[in-house]
Design an enzyme around this catalytic site. Structure first.
Site, mmCIF file in Angstrom:
data_model
loop_
_atom_site.group_PDB
_atom_site.id
_atom_site.type_symbol
_atom_site.label_atom_id
_atom_site.label_comp_id
_atom_site.label_asym_id
_atom_site.label_seq_id
_atom_site.Cartn_x
_atom_site.Cartn_y
_atom_site.Cartn_z
ATOM 1 N N GLU A 105 114.804 47.408 92.429
ATOM 2 C CA GLU A 105 115.715 48.343 91.785
ATOM 3 C C GLU A 105 114.958 49.294 90.856
ATOM 4 O O GLU A 105 114.092 48.868 90.099
ATOM 5 C CB GLU A 105 116.767 47.563 90.989
ATOM 6 N N ASP A 124 115.905 52.164 88.040
ATOM 7 C CA ASP A 124 116.881 52.918 87.231
ATOM 8 C C ASP A 124 116.180 54.150 86.683
ATOM 9 O O ASP A 124 115.322 54.025 85.806
ATOM 10 C CB ASP A 124 117.344 52.073 86.024
ATOM 11 N N HIS A 184 116.200 50.438 81.326
ATOM 12 C CA HIS A 184 117.601 50.045 81.392
ATOM 13 C C HIS A 184 118.378 50.988 80.478
ATOM 14 O O HIS A 184 118.290 50.879 79.263
ATOM 15 C CB HIS A 184 117.753 48.590 80.950
ATOM 16 N N HIS A 242 116.932 42.197 90.873
ATOM 17 C CA HIS A 242 117.806 43.022 90.027
ATOM 18 C C HIS A 242 117.000 43.515 88.828
ATOM 19 O O HIS A 242 116.218 42.758 88.261
ATOM 20 C CB HIS A 242 118.987 42.169 89.541
ATOM 21 N N ASN A 243 117.193 44.778 88.436
ATOM 22 C CA ASN A 243 116.446 45.337 87.296
ATOM 23 C C ASN A 243 114.984 44.911 87.352
ATOM 24 O O ASN A 243 114.439 44.334 86.413
ATOM 25 C CB ASN A 243 117.063 44.884 85.966
ATOM 26 N N GLU A 271 118.894 53.975 91.202
ATOM 27 C CA GLU A 271 120.043 54.269 90.351
ATOM 28 C C GLU A 271 119.660 55.554 89.633
ATOM 29 O O GLU A 271 118.817 55.550 88.743
ATOM 30 C CB GLU A 271 120.263 53.119 89.368
#
Length: 616
Positions: free
Chosen positions: A201, A203, A216, A171-172, A250
């Protein structure tokens, strides 16, 4: 002193003065395959150096070797196996491998190969015998490890649909620390990939000079270039495992920068990027085997599996952005940082949309019922940890069935701004494959994660048990009634001794006061934990000699975690080391558990000596 030691000593005695400096002794130990912590070796070296010449001679060398390798509990085990003899014959070794070690392949062939591999004395080897020294080396080796050696390679069927596997997922991935102000780094991607992670991931946000950036969103974490991350992924994607990597995009970028993203993806990743369905794979997910060496995109997509035909389609189309909105349920984060409007609509360019093949992000619309078409096999939903726990509570069996043919991705709750982790075990019990954890945060959750994915050659894919792959499964993870998964076992773990447990607290006079906790993780009713007493002032060879018994109802979902801590009466115990082993990878008999550090790295020489038995 056995003659084989003398020949090793002669090799190690570089300047041929019949004395051994500390350096020469270290080489001697390497030659013998004896792992030892430098500070322990140095301490024993000083005790043996009676002449105080900073080197050891004849008897002193023998005393040094004896102190270092003296293991009364191994002597006891050896005597049980050898009777009154000084060595083990092939027959005696076969009996030990059968009755104590429960080796399926126990027979003369296995016994001889162990003698061949671990017996240091040429004389004993020629007589097809194993000395106590050989026996110790065997028990300290990968063959004597508590983790099944056969599971260190890929041994599972890799030809089933992707949805039949648990997938190591982060995650992240870009963060090295917390979710609000920590640094972002390509290093974090490299670390995760080297640990066997298969789902990363990204973003993506608009960056300066038309170059998309990763960070983030709405927070003060630092920013890195999308193209730099892709280069790191290209270089490290398949170093630890040949099986497919999924990039979870994302996408918060403008149309112009989405086009830049599409361009970078195709130029940087080239033929690694899966940009069209595999031939003939249009009704169910392909297998890890079929996707070897491929990188898949997970993200929003216009239309179905095959891109909408007909030219002159819209330049960019609006798709719902509910999931991204949910993930920015960083609402918690957002309100603390800057107020941003909630965007529900994302405009998506066709070039990027067309690169998403088998992992189309959709909003979860509920489980399909016989009359409704439900989710297509290539569509996948993301669930927050809290929503997943609610689904497990209210409709666990439906979740299990849904996850037979569909991928589900789980991500940590928005309030975990410190990058803390949830326990992945409950999610796995429900058949969820992509259970994303913060790889940058060590702790029990990551330990269990690493333990689960140590299985199947640490390739990042572990086949789910049959009852989690059956479309008509009646398994309820929260309340497993009788069924094919119910095979009650009695697990006995006898924690005998520890070896060379490192000092955590580096202050000069601190000595370790170790205690061991054995935990079982699995379905709710199997979760349990037992602890030994504390041994004071002994990290070199603490004795516990304590036996624990556990009852495990659903062994296929269970993992066993061994944790060693330095007891402290006045504050929190210090973590020394741990090892987590899936129950189906745990070997029976007398075994060494090789401990890992807080960050999941192997301690060179810290072990626990245990005896394991598993009975119906």
């Amino acid at each position: 002193m056995p003659s084989w030691i003398h020949s090793c000593l002669r090799k190690a005695d570089k300047n041929k003065d019949n004395k051994m400096s500390f350096k020469e002794l270290q080489n001697f130990l390497k030659e013998l395959n004896i792992q030892v912590d430098d500070s322990y070796a140095r301490k024993i070296f000083r005790e043996c150096d009676r002449s105080q010449t900073d080197s050891l001679e004849d008897e002193e060398i023998e005393a040094f070797y004896k102190m270092l390798t003296q293991r009364k509990e191994i002597d006891r085990t050896f005597e049980e196996a050898a009777g009154s003899g000084q060595t083990l014959s092939v027959d005696q070794l076969v009996t030990f491998l059968q009755h104590q070690q429960r080796e399926e392949a126990a027979g003369p062939a296995l016994a001889l190969s162990l003698i061949e591999r671990y017996e240091p004395s040429e004389t004993a080897k020629a007589q097809r015998q194993m000395t106590k020294d050989g026996f110790l080396m065997y028990l300290l080796s990968a063959d004597g490890s508590a983790f099944n050696l056969a599971h260190r390679r890929v041994y599972q069927d890799m030809g089933q649909p992707l949805s039949h596997y648990l997938v190591s997922s982060s995650h992240n991935t870009y963060l090295l620390e917390d979710q609000l102000t920590g640094p972002s780094s390509t290093e974090a991607y490299i670390r995760a990939l080297c640990k066997g992670c298969r789902c990363l991931e990204l973003d993506c946000w608009d960056g300066p000079n038309q170059e998309p950036i990763i960070y983030h969103g709405y927070t003060f974490t630092s920013k890195i270039l999308f193209c730099d991350v892709l280069r790191a992924i290209r270089d490290y994607a398949f170093k630890a495992s040949p099986y497919p990597v999924i990039l979870s995009l994302e996408n918060h970028c403008s149309l112009e920068q989405q086009r830049v993203m599409a361009r970078h993806l195709s130029t940087t990743l080239g033929s690694m990027l899966l940009d069209r369905p595999l031939e003939g794979v249009t009704t169910s997910l392909p297998s890890p085997e079929q996707l070897k060496g491929k990188i898949l995109l997970k993200g929003k997509k216009l239309g179905g599996l095959l891109p909408p035909s007909g030219e002159g389609g819209p330049e960019a189309t609006v798709v719902s952005d509910e999931d991204e909105a949910a993930e920015m349920e960083d609402e918690a984060v957002r309100s603390r940082v800057q107020h941003k409007p909630k965007e529900d609509k994302l405009r998506l360019v066709k070039e990027l949309s067309d690169m998403v093949i088998y992992c189309k992000s959709v909003h979860f619309r509920g489980f399909s019922s016989p009359g409704s078409p439900g989710q297509a096999f290539y569509e996948m939903a993301s669930f927050s940890e809290n929503r997943t726990l609610r689904l497990l509570q209210e409709s666990g069996t439906s979740l299990v069935r849904h996850n037979v043919n569909h991928l589900s991705r789980i991500y940590p709750a928005g309030w975990r701004t410190d990058s803390s982790n949830y326990s992945p075990v409950e999610m796995w019990n429900g058949g969820c494959q992509i259970v994303a954890l913060n790889f940058q945060t060590p702790g029990p959750e990551m330990d269990v994660y690493q333990g689960r994915f140590q299985d199947n050659g640490a390739c990042g894919y572990v086949l789910k048990p049959a009852f989690l792959r059956d479309p008509n499964s009646t398994f309820n993870p929260r309340n497993p009634a009788q069924g094919p998964w119910w095979t009650r076992k009695r697990l006995n773990i006898w924690v005998i001794t520890g070896q060379q447990l490192p000092k955590v607290n580096k202050s000069k006079n601190s000595i370790v006061d170790p205690k061991v906790t054995v935990e079982v993780h699995g379905v709710g009713r199997d979760v349990a934990s037992r602890q030994t007493a504390v041994v004071t002032n002994n990290g070199f060879n603490p004795w516990w000699d304590t036996e624990f018994e556990f009852e495990v109802a659903v062994p296929e979902l269970a993992l066993v975690r061994f944790v060693v801590e330095d007891y402290d009466a006045s504050s929190k115990n210090d973590f020394i080391g741990q090892s987590t082993i899936p129950l189906n990878s745990l070997k029976q008999g007398y075994r060494h558990v090789h401990l890992l550090s807080k960050n999941g790295d192997q301690h060179p020489s810290a072990t626990l000596f245990v005896k394991v038995s598993l009975r119906d």
